[in-house]
Design an enzyme around this catalytic site. Structure first.
Site, PDB file in Angstrom:
ATOM      1  N   LYS A  13       4.260   3.728  -1.643  1.00  0.00           N
ATOM      2  CA  LYS A  13       4.317   2.510  -2.460  1.00  0.00           C
ATOM      3  C   LYS A  13       3.105   2.406  -3.394  1.00  0.00           C
ATOM      4  O   LYS A  13       3.249   2.143  -4.575  1.00  0.00           O
ATOM      5  CB  LYS A  13       4.379   1.252  -1.572  1.00  0.00           C
ATOM      6  CG  LYS A  13       5.612   1.171  -0.696  1.00  0.00           C
ATOM      7  CD  LYS A  13       5.727  -0.189  -0.025  1.00  0.00           C
ATOM      8  CE  LYS A  13       4.614  -0.488   0.952  1.00  0.00           C
ATOM      9  NZ  LYS A  13       4.580   0.392   2.132  1.00  0.00           N
ATOM     10  N   ARG A  87       6.818  -8.857   3.707  1.00  0.00           N
ATOM     11  CA  ARG A  87       7.008  -7.919   4.812  1.00  0.00           C
ATOM     12  C   ARG A  87       7.784  -8.556   5.953  1.00  0.00           C
ATOM     13  O   ARG A  87       8.064  -7.869   6.939  1.00  0.00           O
ATOM     14  CB  ARG A  87       5.635  -7.510   5.340  1.00  0.00           C
ATOM     15  CG  ARG A  87       5.266  -6.038   5.155  1.00  0.00           C
ATOM     16  CD  ARG A  87       3.860  -5.902   5.681  1.00  0.00           C
ATOM     17  NE  ARG A  87       3.372  -4.595   5.889  1.00  0.00           N
ATOM     18  CZ  ARG A  87       2.521  -3.958   5.073  1.00  0.00           C
ATOM     19  NH1 ARG A  87       2.184  -4.488   3.932  1.00  0.00           N
ATOM     20  NH2 ARG A  87       2.038  -2.795   5.412  1.00  0.00           N
ATOM     21  N   ARG A 126      -4.066  11.034   5.189  1.00  0.00           N
ATOM     22  CA  ARG A 126      -4.589  10.211   4.081  1.00  0.00           C
ATOM     23  C   ARG A 126      -6.070   9.890   4.300  1.00  0.00           C
ATOM     24  O   ARG A 126      -6.498   9.615   5.404  1.00  0.00           O
ATOM     25  CB  ARG A 126      -3.779   8.908   4.025  1.00  0.00           C
ATOM     26  CG  ARG A 126      -4.214   7.944   2.947  1.00  0.00           C
ATOM     27  CD  ARG A 126      -3.131   6.973   2.598  1.00  0.00           C
ATOM     28  NE  ARG A 126      -2.785   6.048   3.660  1.00  0.00           N
ATOM     29  CZ  ARG A 126      -1.799   5.162   3.585  1.00  0.00           C
ATOM     30  NH1 ARG A 126      -1.066   5.094   2.482  1.00  0.00           N
ATOM     31  NH2 ARG A 126      -1.537   4.351   4.586  1.00  0.00           N
ATOM     32  N   ARG A 159      -8.551   5.396   7.166  1.00  0.00           N
ATOM     33  CA  ARG A 159      -8.342   4.005   7.542  1.00  0.00           C
ATOM     34  C   ARG A 159      -8.129   3.933   9.052  1.00  0.00           C
ATOM     35  O   ARG A 159      -7.413   4.771   9.604  1.00  0.00           O
ATOM     36  CB  ARG A 159      -7.105   3.450   6.823  1.00  0.00           C
ATOM     37  CG  ARG A 159      -7.386   2.960   5.424  1.00  0.00           C
ATOM     38  CD  ARG A 159      -6.132   2.659   4.650  1.00  0.00           C
ATOM     39  NE  ARG A 159      -5.108   1.920   5.377  1.00  0.00           N
ATOM     40  CZ  ARG A 159      -3.954   1.524   4.857  1.00  0.00           C
ATOM     41  NH1 ARG A 159      -3.685   1.794   3.585  1.00  0.00           N
ATOM     42  NH2 ARG A 159      -3.071   0.878   5.560  1.00  0.00           N
ATOM     43  N   ARG A 170       2.858   0.606  13.450  1.00  0.00           N
ATOM     44  CA  ARG A 170       3.185   0.131  12.097  1.00  0.00           C
ATOM     45  C   ARG A 170       4.632   0.435  11.744  1.00  0.00           C
ATOM     46  O   ARG A 170       5.316  -0.365  11.117  1.00  0.00           O
ATOM     47  CB  ARG A 170       2.227   0.760  11.072  1.00  0.00           C
ATOM     48  CG  ARG A 170       0.801   0.238  11.239  1.00  0.00           C
ATOM     49  CD  ARG A 170      -0.193   1.041  10.433  1.00  0.00           C
ATOM     50  NE  ARG A 170       0.003   0.894   9.008  1.00  0.00           N
ATOM     51  CZ  ARG A 170      -0.494   1.739   8.106  1.00  0.00           C
ATOM     52  NH1 ARG A 170      -1.203   2.780   8.489  1.00  0.00           N
ATOM     53  NH2 ARG A 170      -0.276   1.543   6.829  1.00  0.00           N
TER      54      ARG A 170
HETATM   55  P1  AMP Z   1      -0.923  -1.687   3.843  1.00  0.00           P
HETATM   56  O1  AMP Z   1      -2.119  -1.244   3.083  1.00  0.00           O
HETATM   57  O2  AMP Z   1       0.136  -2.305   2.970  1.00  0.00           O
HETATM   58  O3  AMP Z   1      -0.368  -0.637   4.751  1.00  0.00           O
HETATM   59  O4  AMP Z   1      -1.427  -2.892   4.796  1.00  0.00           O
HETATM   60  C1  AMP Z   1      -2.430  -2.675   5.769  1.00  0.00           C
HETATM   61  C2  AMP Z   1      -2.365  -3.759   6.825  1.00  0.00           C
HETATM   62  O5  AMP Z   1      -2.605  -5.040   6.228  1.00  0.00           O
HETATM   63  C3  AMP Z   1      -1.007  -3.925   7.526  1.00  0.00           C
HETATM   64  O6  AMP Z   1      -0.826  -2.991   8.592  1.00  0.00           O
HETATM   65  C4  AMP Z   1      -1.112  -5.355   8.025  1.00  0.00           C
HETATM   66  O7  AMP Z   1      -1.973  -5.470   9.137  1.00  0.00           O
HETATM   67  C5  AMP Z   1      -1.804  -6.042   6.841  1.00  0.00           C
HETATM   68  N1  AMP Z   1      -0.811  -6.533   5.852  1.00  0.00           N
HETATM   69  C6  AMP Z   1      -0.663  -6.120   4.570  1.00  0.00           C
HETATM   70  N2  AMP Z   1       0.330  -6.785   3.961  1.00  0.00           N
HETATM   71  C7  AMP Z   1       0.825  -7.639   4.889  1.00  0.00           C
HETATM   72  C8  AMP Z   1       1.893  -8.579   4.888  1.00  0.00           C
HETATM   73  N3  AMP Z   1       2.637  -8.783   3.785  1.00  0.00           N
HETATM   74  N4  AMP Z   1       2.123  -9.273   6.019  1.00  0.00           N
HETATM   75  C9  AMP Z   1       1.388  -9.091   7.134  1.00  0.00           C
HETATM   76  N5  AMP Z   1       0.382  -8.210   7.210  1.00  0.00           N
HETATM   77  C10 AMP Z   1       0.085  -7.483   6.093  1.00  0.00           C
END
Ligand code: AMP
Length: 220
Positions: A13, A87, A126, A159, A170
């Site tokens: 994404k 999400r 990553r 990360r 996840r």
């Molecule tokens: P990402 O970088 O999009 O993979 O997001 C990293 C982490 O941030 C996720 O695993 C969640 O813990 C949190 N996070 C990001 N976006 C959301 C969302 N829309 N709702 C809930 N948690 C989020």
């Protein structure tokens, strides 16, 4: 032009968003990047989000919804692409309500489909720059100097939520809470399903082939 990008963690994404914002001059609103920025700046929100994020859990809806609606309200008129938000069903319905109040709507939803084995390989390899958020991969997107960011010379990190163990959580969360949003959007929006198993450059062409005609309609 308002676009939602759906897809499991590691679906690409963030990478596709960069191509999209460059081509169509949109703002990239990544909820994960915004949360990581809060954490780096030591804000209350960042502190609240830390534990959820590091364990692969979702940050509570009310926190995320307030944060993202605030970002959207401050976005320039040209539009944006939402990456990682919504999400959950509640995030999607609250987003629609907030947009309706502003007489706006989502113009397109892109759903990036990727097999689980590809996802695990992508995520565990990553590496990111903690300073500028640039993304690398140990196999197919190496920095010029091993372990060092090309852009600002910072030491790259993995990360905490990109380890094999946390990725499983996840993916489970994604399948249970986020995947059903494809049906939600199918009922009310145009959803473009994209096979995102290939290299980013190939997926990019598929994405552009869907968005180009739409952007002409919406923007012209
Ligand atoms: P990402 O970088 O999009 O993979 O997001 C990293 C982490 O941030 C996720 O695993 C969640 O813990 C949190 N996070 C990001 N976006 C959301 C969302 N829309 N709702 C809930 N948690 C989020």
């Amino acid at each position: 032009m308002r676009i939602v990008l759906l897809g499991a963690p590691g679906a690409g994404k963030g990478t596709q968003c960069k191509y999209i914002v460059d081509r169509y001059h949109l703002l990239h609103l990544s909820s994960g990047d915004i949360l990581r920025r809060h954490r780096a700046n030591g804000t209350d929100l960042g502190k609240k989000a830390k534990e959820y994020m590091d364990s692969g859990a979702l940050v509570p809806d009310n926190v995320i919804i307030e944060m993202m609606i605030d970002e959207i309200s401050n976005a320039p008129d040209g539009g944006y692409v939402l990456d990682g938000f919504p999400r959950t069903a509640r995030q999607a319905t609250d987003l629609d309500k907030a947009l309706a109040e502003r007489k706006e709507k989502i113009d397109a939803v892109l759903n990036l489909n990727v097999n689980d084995d590809v996802i695990i390989r992508r995520i565990t390899g990553r590496r990111i720059c903690p300073k500028c958020a640039a993304v690398y991969h140990v196999e197919n997107l190496k920095p010029r100097k091993d372990g060092i960011c090309d852009k600002d010379g910072s030491k790259l990190i993995q990360r905490p939520d990109d380890t094999a163990e946390v990725v499983k959580t996840r993916l489970k969360n994604y399948n249970e809470m986020t995947a059903p949003l494809v049906d939600y959007y199918n009922r009310k929006n145009t959803v473009f399903n994209i096979d995102a198993n290939e290299e980013a450059e190939i997926v990019k062409e598929l994405v552009f082939s869907k968005l180009d005609p739409l952007v002409e309609r919406v923007v012209l």
